[in-house]
Design an enzyme around this catalytic site. Sequence first.
Site, mmCIF file in Angstrom:
data_model
loop_
_atom_site.group_PDB
_atom_site.id
_atom_site.type_symbol
_atom_site.label_atom_id
_atom_site.label_comp_id
_atom_site.label_asym_id
_atom_site.label_seq_id
_atom_site.Cartn_x
_atom_site.Cartn_y
_atom_site.Cartn_z
ATOM 1 N N ASP A 12 0.879 -1.154 0.000
ATOM 2 C CA ASP A 12 0.000 0.000 0.000
ATOM 3 C C ASP A 12 0.930 1.221 0.000
ATOM 4 O O ASP A 12 2.133 1.093 0.257
ATOM 5 C CB ASP A 12 -0.869 -0.033 1.264
ATOM 6 N N ASP A 14 -0.179 5.105 1.028
ATOM 7 C CA ASP A 14 -0.429 6.090 2.097
ATOM 8 C C ASP A 14 -0.483 5.420 3.465
ATOM 9 O O ASP A 14 -1.271 4.500 3.687
ATOM 10 C CB ASP A 14 -1.756 6.812 1.829
ATOM 11 N N GLU A 307 11.952 10.025 26.054
ATOM 12 C CA GLU A 307 12.535 9.887 27.392
ATOM 13 C C GLU A 307 13.985 9.409 27.276
ATOM 14 O O GLU A 307 14.255 8.210 27.268
ATOM 15 C CB GLU A 307 11.697 8.925 28.253
ATOM 16 N N LEU A 310 20.692 9.588 29.912
ATOM 17 C CA LEU A 310 22.108 9.901 29.697
ATOM 18 C C LEU A 310 22.937 8.913 30.500
ATOM 19 O O LEU A 310 22.751 8.780 31.721
ATOM 20 C CB LEU A 310 22.406 11.347 30.125
ATOM 21 N N ARG A 332 15.148 -1.476 19.142
ATOM 22 C CA ARG A 332 13.989 -2.384 19.128
ATOM 23 C C ARG A 332 12.685 -1.591 19.164
ATOM 24 O O ARG A 332 12.679 -0.404 19.525
ATOM 25 C CB ARG A 332 14.039 -3.335 20.337
#
Length: 377
Positions: A12, A14, A307, A310, A332
């Site tokens: 497909d 769109d 989110e 660090l 993932r």
Amino acid sequence: MTTKLISCVIFDLDGTLLNTDGVVGNVLKLMLSKYGKEWDGRETLQVLGKTPFESAAAVVQQYALPCSATEFISQLSPLFYDQQRNIKALPGANRLLKHLKSHGVPMALASNSPRKSVEAKLSYHDGWKNSFSVIIGGDEVRTGKPSPEIFLEAARRLSVEPSNCLVIEDSLPGVTAGKAAGMEVVAVPSLPKQAHLYTAADEVISSLLDLQLKNWGLPPFEDWVEGTLPLDRWHIGGPVVKGFGRGSKILGIPTANLSAEGYSDLLQEHPAGVYFGWAGLSSRGVFKMVMSVGWNPYFNNKEKTFEPWLLHDFNEDFYGEELRLVIVGYIRPEANFPSLESLIAKIHEDRRFAEKALDLPLYSRYKNDSYLRSSQS
């Protein structure tokens, strides 16, 4: 999953290869405001995968507009046409088309949109039109999806048995059509949190980045590197804001939250999942970073968020400081977890993948990205 022997792929357009939904929403918002109405996206499921006429009829009925579906289409069409150059490829679309073409896998495009509209959209994406042996628009068959006619016609033109075709679709009418045609179907739902509706599909994936071609007897991708997928880099930045407060308290993982304000297009563009890259803090330097994008199903967030975590031990909070992120790879799709422990274990596994990968030259070179430096004072 048992391996199927697939010899061609039917797409497909769109919502499957092209990120049309954002443009559709913007055009409908503008159009409905002329009638004193407000498009809020709730009716998206009513228009997804339908023919243009069916979609227009649904909107006209839903909003009790003082015009016919035909009149509504004639008002919408010029607006859509103006926006077609702004429709981006969905993440993983270019990679998938190039890969299949390079391995000589025949491909067809079967869209409920009129042929002229399909050709116009394809013209803005280099090499796409020539990737398909067959292109069929909704105006070239008697009945559009959910009728199987368009897919059966694609198989006929490709000279392939329907049972040897793999259909890739984002909408329920498309999935229904593919199964009715006797084909294998992978669903990539373009609406968030709707995967449970796609039970008819043979497989449901979060995005094209997650397609495992080897499951279908097709040449597998060979671009994953130590459990990570290199991406065209993208950037996001802004002041660090207070999040849900659960990162440190519940998970023991202090995420640095960014406001989604001003980033609705980026959030809509990038599939929910786990990404990684580099983070620049205005007064502290550049650090490795792993980031979830999505709704965090375990906590069932109402809003899609970024989110980032660090990967450095900071002695204090840095709310309000300017944070710049360069995202360079994917790990993932977003997932739900049966327990908090399994969620935490997975997040730490993501951290290990990211930390190791970011030492590879492929990714480490982006530590010097000028975007990160512009946050340094």
